[in-house]
Design an enzyme around this catalytic site. Structure first.
Site, PDB file in Angstrom:
ATOM      1  N   CYS A 242       0.891  -1.176   0.000  1.00  0.00           N
ATOM      2  CA  CYS A 242       0.000   0.000   0.000  1.00  0.00           C
ATOM      3  C   CYS A 242       0.918   1.211   0.000  1.00  0.00           C
ATOM      4  CB  CYS A 242      -0.909  -0.014   1.222  1.00  0.00           C
ATOM      5  SG  CYS A 242      -1.836  -1.563   1.400  1.00  0.00           S
ATOM      6  N   ALA A 244       1.421   4.373  -1.758  1.00  0.00           N
ATOM      7  CA  ALA A 244       1.337   5.825  -1.980  1.00  0.00           C
ATOM      8  C   ALA A 244       1.529   6.597  -0.669  1.00  0.00           C
ATOM      9  CB  ALA A 244      -0.019   6.175  -2.583  1.00  0.00           C
ATOM     10  N   PRO A 245       2.173   7.774  -0.728  1.00  0.00           N
ATOM     11  CA  PRO A 245       2.698   8.480  -1.918  1.00  0.00           C
ATOM     12  C   PRO A 245       4.118   8.053  -2.317  1.00  0.00           C
ATOM     13  CG  PRO A 245       2.960   9.868   0.002  1.00  0.00           C
ATOM     14  CD  PRO A 245       2.287   8.604   0.485  1.00  0.00           C
ATOM     15  N   GLY A 247       6.867   7.397  -0.017  1.00  0.00           N
ATOM     16  CA  GLY A 247       7.966   7.715   0.902  1.00  0.00           C
ATOM     17  C   GLY A 247       8.760   6.487   1.302  1.00  0.00           C
ATOM     18  N   LYS A 248       8.043   5.443   1.703  1.00  0.00           N
ATOM     19  CA  LYS A 248       8.729   4.214   2.130  1.00  0.00           C
ATOM     20  C   LYS A 248       9.261   3.434   0.924  1.00  0.00           C
ATOM     21  CE  LYS A 248       5.780   4.058   6.232  1.00  0.00           C
ATOM     22  NZ  LYS A 248       4.844   5.116   5.805  1.00  0.00           N
ATOM     23  N   ASP A 293      -5.142  -3.442  -6.568  1.00  0.00           N
ATOM     24  CA  ASP A 293      -5.666  -3.667  -5.218  1.00  0.00           C
ATOM     25  C   ASP A 293      -4.850  -4.767  -4.544  1.00  0.00           C
ATOM     26  OD1 ASP A 293      -7.099  -4.394  -2.970  1.00  0.00           O
ATOM     27  OD2 ASP A 293      -9.051  -4.421  -3.977  1.00  0.00           O
ATOM     28  N   CYS A 372      -0.201   4.174  11.071  1.00  0.00           N
ATOM     29  CA  CYS A 372       0.000   5.480  11.721  1.00  0.00           C
ATOM     30  C   CYS A 372      -1.215   5.787  12.594  1.00  0.00           C
ATOM     31  CB  CYS A 372       0.240   6.578  10.685  1.00  0.00           C
ATOM     32  SG  CYS A 372      -1.104   6.764   9.490  1.00  0.00           S
TER      33      CYS A 372
END
Length: 471
Positions: A242, A244-245, A247-248, A293, A372
């Site tokens: 999953c 987006a955006p 960063g990871k 998905d 988060c």
């Protein structure tokens, strides 16, 4: 010190959260009074920004020292010569920390006012300027060039284009309007750029609008910890389920020095474009992003799809499942209007994604699960469920271990809780930071504070001990 009211929640949501934070296990360990005090403290912390702005250096294109030097120059410009340190994190070598100055209490409120939406207000408290779409209301006499006081409409009830607003509003600081009221609400598409340039924010954080875009990625501290826990290695095939955006995803690619295959999935097309843009901006070629998905990413027949989703079982060396979640650890967040049904809707989706991740992981491979959010149901309860449902998984200690242990209440042992990382913003009192206190602060103390006073976050690390192909 608290300058804003605690996060505003629907009563049903606050009661739900309180029930999990003041659960039987916690109460027997801490006592009811202390458990309740900690919960109230957490709600208070959530409405305030963290004590540090965290940026991750794109080590694929530049050295940390070079970027640190460029950032110091940038801060000198933004802060009119104020001397603010940039610290390299000792355990996360590619992370730089910039102290947030505030709350600043002597800012003169102006008669001319602008009201912004809650999301825009949250961004202002972390260093952003105000863009025209974020402005909900402005005083009838506001002109371009005026010094104006900016407020956040935390309940979301101000009418677009109103000339005054007497509802619940929180003062964010002063700025200079770049347009008149008439221009802002004219609906003209040519109003590009900022609407209000913040000159005296209550919390002073650096703006990263077009600042070193190839070299730095603005990221919360725990979000950078996750990828280090995943510990990706060059040559591996890694899935960010999953993504987006991005960063990871981009962090994974940078840590393997762009040597390997990083697959990024997200089911929203414009978010997938964002991942691709970020990969391109940071000069990373090992990333392939797909609009797909994650719950359907497992291929059940044996024909190969030539590297595109869905994937055959046991295709990946490491998988990051940074799951969609209620996001209740994000800071600052002065108001959450979600219903209890919305807050509790994520657990089943997370389990669907987790089930696919287990199947896609090679024996001996690593699965890192993160959110988060602060809820027990999306964090420790998911770990207890995973260990019970998948005997092939073992919980493992994490490195680096920067957050605290997991929260009691899901039936996990004390040993298991120690192997988790829960970043709890209420672990330290809310801070007042000014230039004088920075001058006298020890680096070790600032790093300690940055580790504690961040967003609410959760990380669990699993190793797959045996194949699931035959089960």
């Amino acid at each position: 010190m608290s300058v804003f009211p605690k996060i505003s929640l629907r009563l049903e949501v606050e009661n739900y959260l309180k029930k999990s934070f003041v659960n039987e296990e916690v109460v027997s360990a801490l006592g009811k009074q202390e458990a309740e005090r900690k919960f109230e403290s957490l709600l208070n912390h959530l409405s305030h920004p963290p004590s540090f702005t965290t940026v991750r250096v794109n080590t694929h294109l530049a050295s940390v020292q070079h970027v640190k030097s460029l950032l110091l120059d940038e801060l000198q410009k933004q802060y009119d010569g104020l001397s603010v340190p940039v610290l390299q994190h000792p355990k996360l070598q590619d992370v730089l920390l910039i102290p947030v100055i505030g709350p600043r209490k002597n800012i003169m409120k102006q008669k001319c006012e602008a009201i912004v939406g809650a999301q825009c207000g949250n961004a202002v408290l972390r260093g952003a300027h105000v863009y025209v779409p974020g402005i909900v209301s402005a005083s009838k006499f506001m002109k371009a060039g005026d010094v104006i006081s900016v407020y956040s409409d935390i309940k979301g009830i101000c009418k677009k284009g109103a000339k005054e607003f007497d509802g619940t509003k929180v003062f964010l600081g002063n700025g200079i309007s770049e347009f008149s009221r008439k221009e802002i609400f004219s609906g003209l598409p040519q109003l590009k750029g900022r609407g209000i340039r913040m000159t005296e924010p209550v919390y002073l954080s650096p703006s990263f609008d077009n600042v070193l875009p190839n070299y730095v990625f603005l990221q919360n501290l725990p979000s950078a910890v996750v990828t280090h826990v995943l510990d990706p290695q060059p040559g591996e095939k890694i899935l960010d389920m999953c993504a987006a955006p991005g960063g990871k995803t981009t962090h994974i690619a940078a840590l393997i020095d762009d040597q390997g295959e990083v697959i990024a999935l997200d089911k929203i097309p414009n978010k997938v474009e964002k991942i691709k843009q970020n990969a391109s901006l940071l000069g990373l070629n090992s990333i392939r992003a797909f609009c797909f998905d994650g719950t359907k990413a497992l291929k059940l027949d044996t024909t190969d799809t030539e590297g595109e989703p869905p994937f055959l079982p046991e295709s990946f060396d490491r998988i990051l499942l940074d799951a969609p979640c209620s996001g209740m650890g994000q800071r600052p967040n002065m108001a959450c209007t979600w219903t209890l049904k919305e807050v509790t809707s994520y657990q089943p989706l997370q389990r669907k994604l987790f089930a696919v991740a287990v199947q896609l992981l090679k024996p001996g491979g690593m699965l890192v699960y993160s959110t988060c959010t602060i809820t027990l149901a999306e964090n420790e309860e998911q770990v207890a469920w995973a260990l019970k449902t998948y005997p092939c998984l073992q919980l493992h200690p994490q490195e680096p271990q920067i957050g605290g242990a997991g929260m009691m209440g899901a039936g996990l042992s004390s040993e298991q809780l120690k192997q988790l990382q829960r970043f709890d913003p209420s672990a330290v009192p809310l801070q007042d930071t000014d230039i004088d206190s920075l001058r006298d602060a020890r680096v070790e103390d600032m790093i300690w504070l940055a580790n504690k006073d961040c967003i609410g976050f959760f990380i669990a690390k699993f190793i797959k001990c045996k194949s699931t192909r035959d089960s």
